[in-house]
Design a protein around this motif. Structure first.
Motif, PDB file in Angstrom:
ATOM      1  N   UNK A  42       0.824  -1.208   0.000  1.00 45.95           N
ATOM      2  CA  UNK A  42       0.000   0.000   0.000  1.00 45.95           C
ATOM      3  C   UNK A  42       0.856   1.255   0.000  1.00 45.95           C
ATOM      4  N   UNK A  43       2.029   1.198   0.652  1.00 48.30           N
ATOM      5  CA  UNK A  43       2.891   2.381   0.743  1.00 48.30           C
ATOM      6  C   UNK A  43       3.870   2.494  -0.425  1.00 48.30           C
ATOM      7  N   UNK A  44       4.328   1.343  -0.950  1.00 41.65           N
ATOM      8  CA  UNK A  44       5.393   1.371  -1.959  1.00 41.65           C
ATOM      9  C   UNK A  44       4.916   1.079  -3.369  1.00 41.65           C
ATOM     10  N   UNK A  45       3.776   0.409  -3.502  1.00 37.84           N
ATOM     11  CA  UNK A  45       3.328  -0.049  -4.809  1.00 37.84           C
ATOM     12  C   UNK A  45       4.059  -1.283  -5.295  1.00 37.84           C
ATOM     13  N   UNK A  46       4.852  -1.911  -4.434  1.00 41.01           N
ATOM     14  CA  UNK A  46       5.613  -3.101  -4.804  1.00 41.01           C
ATOM     15  C   UNK A  46       5.001  -4.343  -4.156  1.00 41.01           C
ATOM     16  N   UNK A  47       4.954  -5.463  -4.869  1.00 40.33           N
ATOM     17  CA  UNK A  47       4.290  -6.666  -4.346  1.00 40.33           C
ATOM     18  C   UNK A  47       5.218  -7.613  -3.596  1.00 40.33           C
TER      19      UNK A  47
END
Length: 564
Positions: free
Chosen positions: A515-520
């Motif tokens: 949610x904060x980084x956009x990374x999975x």
């Protein structure tokens, strides 16, 4: 009935405890002693911890599974008279050096380990009933049973390749028509003093690496220019025997030193990796064709190599292979499964097969970690652990995740140093702080539902969870620029799909981080400093902060940093 399994090899000794076919605990000796790859003795502390975890007494144990490991000389009742007298003299002056059971059986021509060892005496010294049944097993054969046990296959080739035993380095069996048949009879699949695993061990020692895992990771950074010279000494036959011949070159150690001289370590590692892939791949291929098999259960530490597993998957298909990512653990659990197979027969053993649950491999420190950190003067950063830890990871900090309890059999990775994969140099930085080789391959933790998005097919959509850590997988092209620290130069990485049912804390942290980084995905390395064993107790976690090995520690209750 409780069945205790003990492996007392020169490296990676340990114990496992089962209640019939249900595993209760699996504990490597290194977890208790803190010494990396601890072995060369009976793992009494690991036995004690297994019983403690299970809430059991020694008097509850009704069977013992023993590997062909090393034992104090006083237990060897089958030695020739001259050697018994020499050993007796040594004990009188306080020297009871350990002896390899496998080596003694081979040297004396004994048909069975039972004829060599005083099992009742050993049982008595372990505090067990002297009359319970004892069954012995060779490491490669036991390691192959654990993967097979977790399938419903009716036909398969079971192939073991191990470097941590001085007995048979390979084993080959087939499951067909409800029968398990040994393809090599009394003759081990390895002949000669230098199996492939010995070359790996020599290279690890010669290059000053902590373990074979570091060597296999380094292979991605070199070219296999020495592979053909290595393979020239490897001979295969149609029965899967793998033989090497270095005698005319002065022995494997001398020859390998000469071959490696003047070449970068990464080129040596890449050449050994190529040798393993070609030699083991060809041996397995010949056995599959000869016996008309299509499925493979693989065991042994040579297969605890994500790149080798990747090559085998490419060759045979993911749905046709099963292996276990931790070879030492596979040997411990497989040893008890061998006991059950010998006791109950193939039909019952096959009927009782099932995927293994997470198995405790250490004490539950969940109630201890926060008081230990607080009493040592560490500062609590937040009592909302997952969003706070996610924010720190997002700005490039390293965070040690300290869960309640360590588990084996592809259980929850309860002790990991987590970091972001967004900065190319982050993995190297974390490895330097942990005094680990910079090429060490981190886990790539991603939500299970997103694995197909993060890792390129065919792995992501076909690999069962039990194989996820064991196989290197290509990172999907869309994430390579955004997760540069996750992969080696060949784009391979080591996936860990997180199951929200089994690993809710990791799942919550990954969700907050995404949610904060956009990374999975987040990256993780074992909490292990240098050559030591992976750290476990709360005092070990405190050491990470005190020595500036990590920036923060996150527990299920809070985030902590060093105090002033």
């Amino acid at each position: 009935m409780l069945i205790l399994g003990i492996h007392s090899g020169w490296r990676d000794a340990g114990a496992a405890l089962f209640d019939e076919y249900r595993p209760l605990a699996v504990v490597p000796l290194a977890r208790v002693s803190g010494i990396g790859h601890d072995g060369g003795r009976l793992p009494a502390e690991a036995v004690e911890l297994c019983l403690e975890i299970a809430g059991a007494l020694r008097s509850d144990v009704g069977g013992l599974a023993l590997s062909h490991g090393v034992f104090p000389g006083r237990y060897f009742s089958g030695l020739p008279l001259k050697r018994r007298l020499g050993r007796g003299l040594g004990r009188l002056i306080g020297r009871d050096a350990p002896i390899s059971l496998a080596e003694e059986c081979r040297r004396s021509g004994a048909a069975a380990a039972e004829a060599m060892l005083d099992a009742p005496g050993l049982l008595g010294d372990l505090g067990l009933n002297r009359h319970i049944p004892v069954r012995f097993h060779a490491a490669p054969a036991a390691q192959g049973l654990l993967p097979l046990f977790q399938t419903d296959w009716q036909e398969a080739l079971i192939f073991g390749a191990d470097s941590r035993t001085d007995g048979a380095a390979y084993s080959a069996r087939i499951l067909e028509g409800g029968r398990l048949a040994d393809l090599h009879g009394d003759e081990p699949a390895s002949a000669g003093p230098d199996p492939l695993g010995r070359l790996i061990a020599l290279a690890v020692e010669g290059l000053g690496l902590p373990d074979a895992e570091a060597l296999f990771a380094l292979a991605a950074y070199g070219e296999p220019i020495l592979a053909q010279a290595l393979l020239a000494h490897v001979k295969l036959d149609d029965e899967g025997h793998i033989r090497t011949d270095f005698s005319r070159e002065g022995g494997a150690a001398k020859w390998l030193r000469g071959l490696a001289e003047g070449h970068p370590p990464a080129f040596v590692a890449a050449s050994l990796q190529k040798m393993l892939q070609d030699a083991l791949g060809q041996a397995i291929e010949r056995l599959l064709q000869r016996h008309e098999m299509s499925r493979l259960a693989l065991g042994g530490d040579l297969f605890a190599n994500p790149r080798l597993a990747h090559a085998l998957m490419m060759r045979h298909g993911a749905e046709r292979i099963m292996l276990h990512p931790d070879a030492a653990e596979a040997g411990l659990l497989g040893g008890v499964l061998h006991f059950l197979l010998q006791r109950d027969g193939v039909d019952e053993w096959l009927r009782r097969r099932a995927p293994l649950p997470p198995i405790p491999s250490g004490r539950d420190y969940g109630a201890d970690i926060d008081p230990v950190l607080g009493n040592a003067g560490c500062r609590m950063v937040s009592q909302e652990p997952w969003p706070a830890a996610a924010a720190l990871l997002n700005i490039g900090r390293s965070v040690a995740f300290y869960g309640r309890q360590a588990f084996g059999a592809r259980g929850v990775p309860a002790r990991l140093v987590l970091f972001s994969g967004a900065a190319a140099g982050m993995a190297s930085e974390v490895c330097q702080r942990l005094n680990r080789p910079e090429a060490t391959m981190p886990l790539v933790l991603t939500p299970r539902r997103q694995a197909a998005e993060v890792f390129r097919p065919p792995y992501a959509d076909r690999l069962p969870d039990s194989l996820a850590q064991a196989v290197a997988a290509p990172l999907a092209a869309r994430w390579r620029a955004r997760l540069p620290a996750a992969m080696a130069p060949d784009f391979l990485c080591r996936p860990y799909p997180v199951d929200p049912d089994l690993e809710p804390q990791f799942s919550d942290l990954l969700e907050a981080y995404a949610a904060q980084s956009g990374l999975p995905a987040l990256l993780g390395l074992p909490i292990q400093v240098g050559r030591s064993a992976p750290l476990d107790a709360p005092a070990d976690a405190l050491r990470l902060l005190a020595e500036n090995r990590v920036d923060y520690i996150v527990t299920e209750h809070a985030v902590w940093e060093r105090g002033e």
